[in-house]
Design an enzyme around this catalytic site. Structure first.
Site, short mmCIF file in Angstrom:
data_model
loop_
_atom_site.label_atom_id
_atom_site.label_comp_id
_atom_site.label_asym_id
_atom_site.label_seq_id
_atom_site.Cartn_x
_atom_site.Cartn_y
_atom_site.Cartn_z
N CYS A 48 0.86 -1.18 0.00
CA CYS A 48 0.00 0.00 0.00
C CYS A 48 0.90 1.23 0.00
CB CYS A 48 -0.96 -0.01 1.18
SG CYS A 48 -0.20 0.17 2.78
N CYS A 85 -4.28 -0.63 -1.13
CA CYS A 85 -4.61 0.78 -1.00
C CYS A 85 -5.77 1.14 -1.92
CB CYS A 85 -3.42 1.69 -1.25
SG CYS A 85 -2.24 1.16 -2.44
N CYS A 131 3.14 0.90 -10.23
CA CYS A 131 3.56 -0.32 -9.56
C CYS A 131 4.77 -0.90 -10.27
CB CYS A 131 2.43 -1.35 -9.52
SG CYS A 131 1.03 -0.79 -8.54
#
Length: 176
Positions: free
Chosen positions: A12, A88, A96
């Site tokens: 997250c 999240c 990412c």
């Protein structure tokens, strides 16, 4: 997915609440079949005190938990991940990384209880709700026959878990 023990990374933004709770829950319920880790894209460097309080109230171990960057899991000597799950609410908007070994990825987005404002009771309720959602999702994940599912079916089932334990938006307030 040939591992005897599956490695799971929960990720997250701040790695102070949701991913920490997920790591503790997976290590507790995974009973040696799974080894969980957590990390943040922008780690706060400390675990939120209400995260620790929630874990302790559930009698879960907090040993070894710490806020850290996902970059620790990008090094050659890092454990190879079988699953990377973002928890999240805004992970789809973040860049990412590509994970070594091409682990299965999923997004189980949820509001950040650490962002809930208000009195202590409201904040504690947000942490309890986040814990409840993660606990339900992890138990669903652990019930999957991972070793017997083909890749496509497993990806579908892991993704679908996010819809099986939705948050109660009214209890989260305006946490995003």
């Amino acid at each position: 997915m040939m591992s005897e023990v599956y490695n799971v990374l929960f990720s997250c933004t701040g790695n102070s609440a949701r991913s920490i709770m997920a790591e503790a829950l997976m290590n507790h319920w995974g009973k040696g079949r799974f080894k969980a880790y957590s990390a943040g894209f922008n780690p706060r460097g400390e675990i939120h005190p209400l995260t620790l309080a929630q874990l302790k109230s559930a009698s879960l171990s907090t040993d070894g938990l710490r806020s850290k960057s996902w970059e620790e899991f990008q090094t050659p000597d890092a454990p190879r991940m079988d699953f990377v799950i973002t928890v999240c609410d805004d992970a789809r908007d973040q860049g990412c990384p590509l994970w070594p070994g091409q682990p299965m990825t999923a997004h189980w987005g949820m509001n950040d209880p650490a962002k809930v404002e208000g009195d202590e009771a409201k904040q504690k309720a947000a942490f309890r709700e986040a814990f409840r959602v993660l606990d339900t999702r992890i138990k669903l994940f652990l019930s999957l026959p991972i070793a017997t599912l083909d890749h496509m079916r497993l990806q579908h089932d892991v993704d679908a878990i996010a819809q099986q334990a939705p948050e109660k938006a009214s209890e989260q307030g305006s946490a995003s």
